[in-house]
Design an enzyme around this catalytic site. Structure first.
Site, PDB file in Angstrom:
ATOM      1  N   CYS A  92      12.499   6.150 -18.681  1.00 60.84           N
ATOM      2  CA  CYS A  92      12.836   7.561 -18.536  1.00 60.84           C
ATOM      3  C   CYS A  92      13.934   7.755 -17.490  1.00 60.84           C
ATOM      4  O   CYS A  92      13.659   7.814 -16.296  1.00 60.84           O
ATOM      5  CB  CYS A  92      11.597   8.371 -18.167  1.00 60.84           C
ATOM      6  SG  CYS A  92      11.948  10.130 -18.039  1.00 60.84           S
ATOM      7  N   CYS A  95      13.557  11.029 -15.491  1.00 58.83           N
ATOM      8  CA  CYS A  95      12.564  11.036 -14.408  1.00 58.83           C
ATOM      9  C   CYS A  95      12.968  10.102 -13.266  1.00 58.83           C
ATOM     10  O   CYS A  95      12.769  10.431 -12.107  1.00 58.83           O
ATOM     11  CB  CYS A  95      11.189  10.572 -14.890  1.00 58.83           C
ATOM     12  SG  CYS A  95      10.838  10.830 -16.601  1.00 58.83           S
ATOM     13  N   ASP A  96      13.478   8.927 -13.598  1.00 61.87           N
ATOM     14  CA  ASP A  96      13.654   7.901 -12.564  1.00 61.87           C
ATOM     15  C   ASP A  96      15.093   7.711 -12.102  1.00 61.87           C
ATOM     16  O   ASP A  96      15.344   7.036 -11.105  1.00 61.87           O
ATOM     17  CB  ASP A  96      13.126   6.539 -13.088  1.00 61.87           C
ATOM     18  CG  ASP A  96      11.649   6.609 -13.447  1.00 61.87           C
ATOM     19  OD1 ASP A  96      10.958   7.482 -12.905  1.00 61.87           O
ATOM     20  OD2 ASP A  96      11.193   5.798 -14.274  1.00 61.87           O
TER      21      ASP A  96
END
Ligand code: NDP
Length: 429
Positions: A92, A95-96
């Protein structure tokens, strides 16, 4: 939720970790009277009314159901994937990607669809360069997305390229990728130096347990009605979040979808005269009750944990469950069994949820697996040498080799699968 940091959930200006967000939602649900059972559902029967839901531990009946089982990002499963998972390899980018470890570094995205293109463009905000690794002759993404990628001077597209394996640096973080030319099937001699690799190769919805009792598309995503985006092909069964949503897949969009599903469910129950109103405490009473419980807990004598601190005087290798670094060292060197180590920290909410769940699973392996819990606040040097970057983290060792790392809280079946695999390998050896 396996995401570490969630930066785009409204109301959290500093960001929030996925587990913390989940813990807060859990507490909110409990405050309003929800009963939670953290178990894997193994089957459902939608032909019966009320519907029947079976877990490994119980059978439940319900007049309406909301399915919110999500989707699992596909992975390549390259040989060293587990080693670098959350240490450079991620599924992701959204997200990261903002992690400081990726700032101004070269990064790679695998895939040629809309997700991969979107991730590649997104990562250009942080990376010095993004390499998009497309296994075919061309990108499958929509023309608009393809054009955005091709127009960006920060994205380099590598066609006919797939990833064979990864290598890391001395600290155990991803450093380079070994690539293959998919046309010739030959390894590309020069490794691609990147600090991060993000998979954008699609998602698998968690719908297997539905056993085709609901309408899904060819990839298994639940089909929802156009009018409310939550009704499914079975009246009384609703869907929320990534289990039907292929496109947005964010915590906030899933939460919004959950709210829609809850309202649709209430309307359905009302229309069918199935709604049973439960009088809830008003918010003030509920808050007071929670505060009173907290005070009582703080004043109460500390509960004795079922695993006393272990030292040379009371270490007993015949016991299954242990705590602390003394036991870890003894078991690591002397135990002939697979060794499960759970790293926890005192302020970690998800650790509190995982402990009893893991304990139940471990009871099934009482004579065959050893277990030790390490509080990283008490034993920081152990945590550091184990490369722990968050809790809870479960590591499994066999013959002094680390064979599995499970970050966060997973379903019981996932732990069972890993433990059983280790036992099968042990008996085969
Ligand atoms: P897709 O299934 O569309 O694309 C997956 C990509 O991953 C393909 O390029 C595929 O290659 C590649 N791939 C699959 N397996 C492997 C593998 N083992 N090794 C290397 N590459 C692999 O998934 P997406 O998540 O991209 O999109 C899903 C849906 O969501 C689509 O309908 C998309 O349009 C939509 N979407 C829309 C967005 C938007 O409009 N903003 C954003 C994100 C998604 P190959 O082509 O060779 O099969």
């Amino acid at each position: 939720m396996s995401t570490t940091e969630v930066e785009n959930y409204p109301g959290f200006p500093e960001g929030v970790t996925g587990p913390e967000l989940m813990e807060r939602m859990r507490q909110q649900a409990l405050r309003w009277g929800a009963e939670l059972y953290e178990e894997d559902v193994v089957s459902v029967d939608f032909s019966k009314r009320p519907f029947e839901i079976k877990s490994e531990d119980r059978t439940m009946r319900a007049n309406a159901i909301i399915l919110a089982t999500g989707a699992t990002a596909k992975r390549l499963r390259i040989p060293s994937e587990e080693k670098f998972w959350s240490k450079g390899i991620s599924a992701c980018a959204i997200c990261d990607g903002a992690s400081p470890a990726f700032a101004q570094k070269e990064l790679a995205v695998v895939g040629g669809g809309d997700s991969a293109c979107e991730e590649a463009i997104y990562l250009t905000k942080y990376a010095s360069k993004v390499h998009l690794l497309v296994r075919g002759e061309e990108m499958r993404a929509s023309k608009a997305m393809r054009d955005r990628v091709l127009d960006s001077s920060d994205v380099i597209v590598h066609y006919n390229t797939s990833v064979e394996d990864a290598a890391g640096n001395a600290q155990g973080f991803l450093e380079s990728l070994k690539l293959v030319n998919t046309k010739t099937n030959e390894s590309i001699p020069e490794p691609l130096k990147v600090a991060g690799m993000f998979y954008g190769i699609g998602h698998t919805p968690n719908t297997k347990f539905l056993d085709s009792q609901l309408g899904t598309d060819e990839d298994g995503f639940i089909i929802v009605s156009d009018h409310d985006k939550t009704s499914t092909s079975v009246e009384g069964v609703f869907s929320a979040g990534d289990v039907h949503d292929k496109e947005w897949r964010q915590a906030i969009t899933a939460a919004g979808s959950g709210c829609q599903a809850a309202i649709s469910t209430e309307r359905y129950l009302q229309m069918n005269k199935l709604l049973k109103e439960v009088k809830m405490m008003d918010t003030k009473d509920a808050k007071e009750e929670i505060e009173a419980a907290k005070k009582k807990e703080a004043g109460a004598p500390k509960k004795k944990t079922h695993e006393p601190a272990i030292d040379a005087d009371n270490f007993d290798i015949d016991r299954q469950k242990h705590q602390g670094q003394y036991a870890l060292r003894k078991l690591y060197h002397e135990s002939p069994r697979p060794l499960v180590v759970m790293y926890t920290s005192p302020t970690c909410g998800p650790c509190k949820r995982l402990k009893p769940m893991l304990s139940t699973v471990l009871d099934e392996y009482e004579k065959s697996i050893h277990y030790v819990e390490i509080d990283i606040a008490k034993d920081p040097e152990i945590a550091e040498s184990a490369g722990i970057m968050g809790t809870p983290c479960v590591q499994v060792f066999k013959d002094k080799a680390r064979v599995a790392v499970i970050n966060g809280v997973k379903m019981k079946s996932e732990y069972r699968k890993i433990f059983s695999e280790q036992l099968i390998e042990s008996s085969a050896a």
